[in-house]
Design an enzyme around this catalytic site. Structure first.
Site, PDB file in Angstrom:
ATOM      1  N   GLY A  53       0.796  -1.228   0.000  1.00  0.00           N
ATOM      2  CA  GLY A  53       0.000   0.000   0.000  1.00  0.00           C
ATOM      3  C   GLY A  53       0.827   1.275   0.000  1.00  0.00           C
ATOM      4  O   GLY A  53       0.540   2.217  -0.735  1.00  0.00           O
ATOM      5  N   HIS A  54       1.888   1.293   0.812  1.00  0.00           N
ATOM      6  CA  HIS A  54       2.566   2.585   1.012  1.00  0.00           C
ATOM      7  C   HIS A  54       3.500   2.974  -0.132  1.00  0.00           C
ATOM      8  O   HIS A  54       4.166   3.997  -0.060  1.00  0.00           O
ATOM      9  CB  HIS A  54       3.304   2.611   2.358  1.00  0.00           C
ATOM     10  CG  HIS A  54       4.581   1.838   2.418  1.00  0.00           C
ATOM     11  ND1 HIS A  54       5.807   2.466   2.491  1.00  0.00           N
ATOM     12  CD2 HIS A  54       4.830   0.515   2.440  1.00  0.00           C
ATOM     13  CE1 HIS A  54       6.755   1.540   2.566  1.00  0.00           C
ATOM     14  NE2 HIS A  54       6.186   0.356   2.543  1.00  0.00           N
TER      15      HIS A  54
ATOM     16  N   CYS B 136      15.718   0.516   3.219  1.00  0.00           N
ATOM     17  CA  CYS B 136      16.051  -0.483   4.223  1.00  0.00           C
ATOM     18  C   CYS B 136      17.558  -0.566   4.429  1.00  0.00           C
ATOM     19  O   CYS B 136      18.022  -1.158   5.376  1.00  0.00           O
ATOM     20  CB  CYS B 136      15.527  -1.850   3.794  1.00  0.00           C
ATOM     21  SG  CYS B 136      13.864  -1.763   3.197  1.00  0.00           S
TER      22      CYS B 136
HETATM   23  C1  LIG Z   1      10.523  -4.113  -4.419  1.00  0.00           C
HETATM   24  C2  LIG Z   1      10.082  -4.107  -2.985  1.00  0.00           C
HETATM   25  N1  LIG Z   1       9.597  -5.222  -2.440  1.00  0.00           N
HETATM   26  C3  LIG Z   1       9.173  -5.283  -1.170  1.00  0.00           C
HETATM   27  C4  LIG Z   1       9.229  -4.170  -0.360  1.00  0.00           C
HETATM   28  C5  LIG Z   1       8.750  -4.280   1.061  1.00  0.00           C
HETATM   29  O1  LIG Z   1       7.477  -3.690   1.172  1.00  0.00           O
HETATM   30  P1  LIG Z   1       6.918  -3.195   2.598  1.00  0.00           P
HETATM   31  O2  LIG Z   1       7.711  -1.990   2.972  1.00  0.00           O
HETATM   32  O3  LIG Z   1       5.477  -2.905   2.348  1.00  0.00           O
HETATM   33  O4  LIG Z   1       7.105  -4.311   3.547  1.00  0.00           O
HETATM   34  C6  LIG Z   1       9.750  -2.980  -0.875  1.00  0.00           C
HETATM   35  C7  LIG Z   1       9.891  -1.784  -0.007  1.00  0.00           C
HETATM   36  O5  LIG Z   1      10.760  -0.960  -0.231  1.00  0.00           O
HETATM   37  C8  LIG Z   1      10.171  -2.940  -2.226  1.00  0.00           C
HETATM   38  O6  LIG Z   1      10.656  -1.816  -2.777  1.00  0.00           O
END
Ligand SMILES: Cc1ncc(COP(=O)(O)O)c(C=O)c1O
Length: 401
Positions: A200-201, A335
């Site tokens: 969602g975000h 991250c």
């Molecule tokens: C390609 C990708 N997959 C998965 C995620 C993880 O998503 P969430 O932050 O909703 O856990 C991200 C978040 O940066 C992403 O860019």
């Protein structure tokens, strides 16, 4: 100070329409969607409507949408659940070295449980080639997981070809479409995937919401155990307001993706207008800054993302310098911030560690304006020039000219 936000791949702002759609489900319509009384039925109806909207965005069926807490959970559910929950040592999983950590680390955890994991390489443009997959498939390959759009470079992967190869070898195909949803049209049938993750975000809905598309007849093992929510595939009382927000964001994304013309307020009213804004930013920076370039610029990319290198500049220092001037960008995936390791995506593309550390990501949103891009075109070259003045390697390379 007016702040400019060019980090939409980390998270997008919540659209006002999304907040408005969610508001009643925190106040008067607070029911538990599993309750049989009126409040419960209102919540259930709202969840069902949101499921229809998300299914429509993906061109899937409502029954194929499983709501989760976000991209990380969707990816983990796809990998652990898609391997059937009955892992035999020696089962084979194929993924790629440019995946988000939500997939990479899940694959590593599966490897620790005895699954044989292959990480496919990518080209210098950050694209996973079907030939690499074809050469890695084995009779015991159960699942192939390759993302649709890369979070750092925006590079779009040849998912249809990869899915066809996986299916021909009898494996399921998952794609992490977290950075593609809302940026390019998504069609699970045309993509040929069995499992597809969204968050969602990254598409103007709240953090902590997401979904996994699970093609009908794909047997998925749940990660959690509890009630019969989400048809037993994801137990736990639904986050009704969050789900409503995701549904509204999916509806708005469909409208935006279908739009053709640029609006009058300087905000990009269509995917083409957003890509044009990104290209103007990219070309404007390259024209002003020597020894800079676009990482993965030759690949087909989602229209909001630009990954740039500025030799002799530390990305971290540039991110901080620009933040002090009111411009938010990223030194890689969110991250990883704080980590000193160069990006695994950029190094997989063959960038030297020094160039990977000199790379930043600019990611625009549907709310980014022409005026903000004009401002970024002043701030970024100036910050790069200031940091280079302080860089011994830049001084050396320039004094020897
Ligand atoms: C390609 C990708 N997959 C998965 C995620 C993880 O998503 P969430 O932050 O909703 O856990 C991200 C978040 O940066 C992403 O860019």
């Amino acid at each position: 100070m007016q702040r400019i936000y060019l980090d939409a791949n980390a998270t997008t702002p919540l659209l006002p329409e999304v907040l408005e759609a969610m508001r009643p489900y925190w106040t008067e319509s607070f029911g538990n969607a599993s309750s049989i009384h009126q409040q419960g039925q209102q919540a259930r109806a709202a969840v069902d409507r949101a499921r229809e909207s998300v299914a429509a965005l993906l061109n899937g069926r409502a029954a194929e949408v499983v709501f989760t807490s976000g991209g990380t959970e969707s990816d983990n559910l796809a990998l652990f659940g898609g391997m059937g929950g009955t892992l035999a040592a020696g089962d084979h999983l194929i993924t790629s070295c440019i995946e988000h950590h939500a997939v990479l680390h899940a694959a590593e955890a599966l490897a620790e449980r005895g699954v044989d994991v292959t990480f496919l390489p990518c080209t210098a443009e950050g694209v996973v080639e079907p030939a690499a997959l074809a050469a890695s498939l084995r009779p015991n390959t159960r699942l192939v997981s390759v993302m649709l759009a890369n979070n750092e470079t925006g590079a779009i992967q040849p998912v249809r070809e990869l899915a066809d190869l996986a299916h021909a070898a009898g494996a399921l195909f998952h794609t992490d479409a977290v950075q593609a949803a809302g940026k390019m049209p998504l069609d699970v049938k045309a993509l040929g995937c069995d499992l597809l993750s969204i968050s969602g975000h990254k598409m103007y809905a709240p953090q902590g919401t997401g979904a996994l598309f699970v093609r009908r007849n794909v047997r998925l093992q749940p990660l959690f155990f509890g009630g019969r929510h989400e048809r037993g595939r994801r137990p736990g009382t639904e986050n009704v307001a969050g789900i409503v927000g995701l549904g509204k964001a999916a509806e708005l994304a469909r409208t935006w993706l279908a739009a053709g013309a640029e609006g009058g307020d300087g905000k990009p009213e269509s995917p083409q207008a957003l890509a044009a804004l990104r290209d103007r930013l990219e070309q404007g920076i390259l024209a002003q800054v020597e020894q800079s370039g676009v990482n993965g610029g030759e690949a087909a990319r989602v229209g909001n993302t630009s990954n740039l290198y500025f030799d002799h500049v530390e990305a971290e220092a540039l991110v901080i310098a620009l933040d002090l001037k009111g411009l938010a960008i990223s030194g890689g995936s969110a991250c990883q911030s704080g980590a000193t390791e160069p990006s695994h995506v950029l190094t997989a593309m063959g960038l030297s560690p020094a160039r990977a550390r000199a790379s930043v990501r600019l990611s625009l949103s549907r709310l980014t304006t022409e005026a903000e891009i004009d401002c970024a075109l002043v701030l970024i070259p100036a910050a790069v020039a200031r940091l280079r003045e302080l860089s011994p390697s830049w001084q050396r390379s320039h004094s020897s000219r």
